[in-house]
Design an enzyme around this catalytic site. Sequence first.
Site, PDB file in Angstrom:
ATOM      1  N   ARG B  32       0.816  -1.237   0.000  1.00  0.00           N
ATOM      2  CA  ARG B  32       0.000   0.000   0.000  1.00  0.00           C
ATOM      3  C   ARG B  32       0.841   1.275   0.000  1.00  0.00           C
ATOM      4  O   ARG B  32       0.392   2.314   0.478  1.00  0.00           O
ATOM      5  CB  ARG B  32      -0.979   0.044   1.180  1.00  0.00           C
ATOM      6  CG  ARG B  32      -2.043  -1.018   1.069  1.00  0.00           C
ATOM      7  CD  ARG B  32      -3.419  -0.530   1.514  1.00  0.00           C
ATOM      8  NE  ARG B  32      -4.341  -1.640   1.418  1.00  0.00           N
ATOM      9  CZ  ARG B  32      -5.047  -2.160   2.417  1.00  0.00           C
ATOM     10  NH1 ARG B  32      -5.015  -1.592   3.600  1.00  0.00           N
ATOM     11  NH2 ARG B  32      -5.833  -3.188   2.232  1.00  0.00           N
ATOM     12  N   ARG B  36      -3.293   6.196   0.222  1.00  0.00           N
ATOM     13  CA  ARG B  36      -3.790   7.329   0.987  1.00  0.00           C
ATOM     14  C   ARG B  36      -2.799   8.011   1.912  1.00  0.00           C
ATOM     15  O   ARG B  36      -3.042   9.118   2.380  1.00  0.00           O
ATOM     16  CB  ARG B  36      -5.025   6.902   1.793  1.00  0.00           C
ATOM     17  CG  ARG B  36      -6.255   6.798   0.928  1.00  0.00           C
ATOM     18  CD  ARG B  36      -7.489   6.551   1.772  1.00  0.00           C
ATOM     19  NE  ARG B  36      -7.518   5.190   2.268  1.00  0.00           N
ATOM     20  CZ  ARG B  36      -8.275   4.765   3.274  1.00  0.00           C
ATOM     21  NH1 ARG B  36      -9.063   5.621   3.912  1.00  0.00           N
ATOM     22  NH2 ARG B  36      -8.258   3.505   3.649  1.00  0.00           N
ATOM     23  N   ARG B  45      -6.848  11.611  -6.472  1.00  0.00           N
ATOM     24  CA  ARG B  45      -8.073  10.819  -6.325  1.00  0.00           C
ATOM     25  C   ARG B  45      -9.315  11.666  -6.062  1.00  0.00           C
ATOM     26  O   ARG B  45     -10.429  11.157  -6.087  1.00  0.00           O
ATOM     27  CB  ARG B  45      -7.913   9.802  -5.188  1.00  0.00           C
ATOM     28  CG  ARG B  45      -7.232   8.487  -5.539  1.00  0.00           C
ATOM     29  CD  ARG B  45      -8.065   7.610  -6.466  1.00  0.00           C
ATOM     30  NE  ARG B  45      -9.442   7.452  -6.025  1.00  0.00           N
ATOM     31  CZ  ARG B  45      -9.837   6.627  -5.053  1.00  0.00           C
ATOM     32  NH1 ARG B  45      -8.958   5.851  -4.463  1.00  0.00           N
ATOM     33  NH2 ARG B  45     -11.105   6.560  -4.703  1.00  0.00           N
ATOM     34  N   ASP B  81      -6.917  -2.899  -7.353  1.00  0.00           N
ATOM     35  CA  ASP B  81      -7.738  -3.372  -6.244  1.00  0.00           C
ATOM     36  C   ASP B  81      -8.042  -4.839  -6.489  1.00  0.00           C
ATOM     37  O   ASP B  81      -8.127  -5.286  -7.640  1.00  0.00           O
ATOM     38  CB  ASP B  81      -9.043  -2.573  -6.153  1.00  0.00           C
ATOM     39  CG  ASP B  81      -9.834  -2.942  -4.904  1.00  0.00           C
ATOM     40  OD1 ASP B  81      -9.653  -2.273  -3.879  1.00  0.00           O
ATOM     41  OD2 ASP B  81     -10.614  -3.922  -4.951  1.00  0.00           O
ATOM     42  N   TYR B 156     -15.420 -12.218  -1.049  1.00  0.00           N
ATOM     43  CA  TYR B 156     -16.158 -10.998  -1.430  1.00  0.00           C
ATOM     44  C   TYR B 156     -17.426 -11.344  -2.206  1.00  0.00           C
ATOM     45  O   TYR B 156     -18.490 -10.766  -1.985  1.00  0.00           O
ATOM     46  CB  TYR B 156     -15.278 -10.064  -2.264  1.00  0.00           C
ATOM     47  CG  TYR B 156     -14.315  -9.254  -1.432  1.00  0.00           C
ATOM     48  CD1 TYR B 156     -14.773  -8.328  -0.497  1.00  0.00           C
ATOM     49  CD2 TYR B 156     -12.936  -9.397  -1.576  1.00  0.00           C
ATOM     50  CE1 TYR B 156     -13.888  -7.583   0.272  1.00  0.00           C
ATOM     51  CE2 TYR B 156     -12.048  -8.655  -0.814  1.00  0.00           C
ATOM     52  CZ  TYR B 156     -12.524  -7.745   0.109  1.00  0.00           C
ATOM     53  OH  TYR B 156     -11.651  -7.016   0.869  1.00  0.00           O
TER      54      TYR B 156
END
Lengths: 353, 353
Positions: B32, B36, B45, B81, B156
């Site tokens: 990651r 962010r 973004r 993702d 998921y």
Amino acid sequence: MTTTPGPDEIVSDLVRAARGLPVRRTPVWFMRQAGRSLPEYRALREGVEMLTACRTPELVTEITLQPVRRHGVDGAILFSDIVVPLHAVGVEVDIRAGVGPVMARPFRSRADLARIPALTAEMIPDIAASVADITAELGPVPLIGFAGAPFTLASYLVEGGPSKNHERTKALMHGDPGLWHDLCARLAEISGAFLEVQVAAGASAVQLFDSWAGFLSRRDYREFVEPHSARVLHRLARTGVPRIHFGVGTGELLADMAAAGADVIGVDYRTDLPSAVSRTQGQYPVQGNLDPALLFAPWDVIADQVRRILDEGAAAPGHIFNLGHGVLPQTDPDVLTKVVELVHEKGSSAPQM
Amino acid sequence: MTTTPGPDEIVSDLVRAARGLPVRRTPVWFMRQAGRSLPEYRALREGVEMLTACRTPELVTEITLQPVRRHGVDGAILFSDIVVPLHAVGVEVDIRAGVGPVMARPFRSRADLARIPALTAEMIPDIAASVADITAELGPVPLIGFAGAPFTLASYLVEGGPSKNHERTKALMHGDPGLWHDLCARLAEISGAFLEVQVAAGASAVQLFDSWAGFLSRRDYREFVEPHSARVLHRLARTGVPRIHFGVGTGELLADMAAAGADVIGVDYRTDLPSAVSRTQGQYPVQGNLDPALLFAPWDVIADQVRRILDEGAAAPGHIFNLGHGVLPQTDPDVLTKVVELVHEKGSSAPQM
């Protein structure tokens, strides 16, 4: 204070298994057996806040007894919440539905220690009353006392609520170890006093629950956490009741959690019982460890898993059948009852008394 | 398809370490790292949906390169993702901020298999274009391709979104193993094709990320999950690039995750590197494993941990420095840069080329 009774004086299979003594049949109970999986629990809780429920003896008694009546489990677990002792000493905490405990003022500095006084028996007459009522109703079925371990309490205080990563907590333990140890020493006093009151009122065993310990490296656990859990467990040793020590995802920590002063090691579903026994040198009875998510599978699958876990547990120095984590709210309670019946039927091949 | 190059032809320390070859200095990147924690990422973004960002080559390229420029890490990881390949084959999925991927129609029965067709290169020209652009810009710095493992994708699909307990997924694998294996075989085809496209376009390594594998017992992992991850990894073997296999909280599963066909074992912060090496018989280079929450501690603490992990990694058959989980969003990016500098300085004592 009592002293440990002799083997012949211990009548309940749960306490016998916890002491590594032969049992009539393998004892079984479920973490979170008192709670949302039961319709009679949901009915009682309607319109009642969690902390109110935990501090009202009539409710605590009824909720604690519900799963014993329904499932015929071999032990009751005191209906409570990890933050009840913090609430009892005056920490402003609210339990929000779908979130968990939220602190009005998170722990940030040494000055905040003053807001966490020691816990005395006078602060929790309701807990003593609940335990007395429950044990009177239970008769020979043992009540297991319940408290959160210092690290888990500290994480709630420092993060201000449930946390996925515990970054503030870890920053505090590494960044200001003096304050960290002072906080945890205080919390160990509180946990210890909370359990002592329960045992004095009639609890026959205790479970120290370190919900978040599985988020620690072994190194951090040994340095920053284990000494404080050990303080709680050693204090309880004087009461003579067996001490169960459990945390989710703690496969790497089992030897340390045992060495902290446990009599029984609670085993998460991720670690199989033979591994847990081997990591603790075959010296400790084990509790566990059916994956609670598997209770949503067909019965044949569940029954196979129950039988396997009973077989594995039979090779341990003692086995208390349980889940590897708490009952999930959507679980069909009839399935839990069937698990109890199967454990009792199959678990009767355990060594005879 | 390429073949594995000889030791002298491999120039990047990251790929050399992944192959167990001597390095100039210990390579470092962060899971990651593209995300962010970087203000330049948050700026890019703004107003752009996650899936749009993942499918727009200009954005994927820029976001993937940002941490390489800023931190000087030894590898880029494709910005993507886990659900991108599902989106690419037409599964209706939305990534909601603060929640994660949400499926319009969760997977419930065999009929739902028809909604998950095979992935072909024609469905993801944007991914190939992104990889080509990124590798052209990166020059000698390797790009690591990225895909989710079949179990995590299945969870998921079956749960309909992120899940704490994966009860529907576990009920399906145990309750209808035939359907479970058919679903995972399909997902293994998709993951494999997704990675193959990335390697064909220039990726120098791949990471198969099984986010949720740590929620499985070893028994379930071996029976229901490992064969499908193995299919992905074996398919990638033909490309000649090293394959990193990682999951959070998978200390109990490392030997199986290695045996599935990994070249490098990613190690969560809960398991120390010496234990990871020993559980995989000293046969696998390791990647990891600084606790990302410790990046919030004072620098001296972080530096001590980095040095310890480098020392532990030096005893492994190969070591790629990384975190033991992804960078947390609130992380100070300057701290990450300092970690890279320290790894490069201290990690130069690794065996010389």
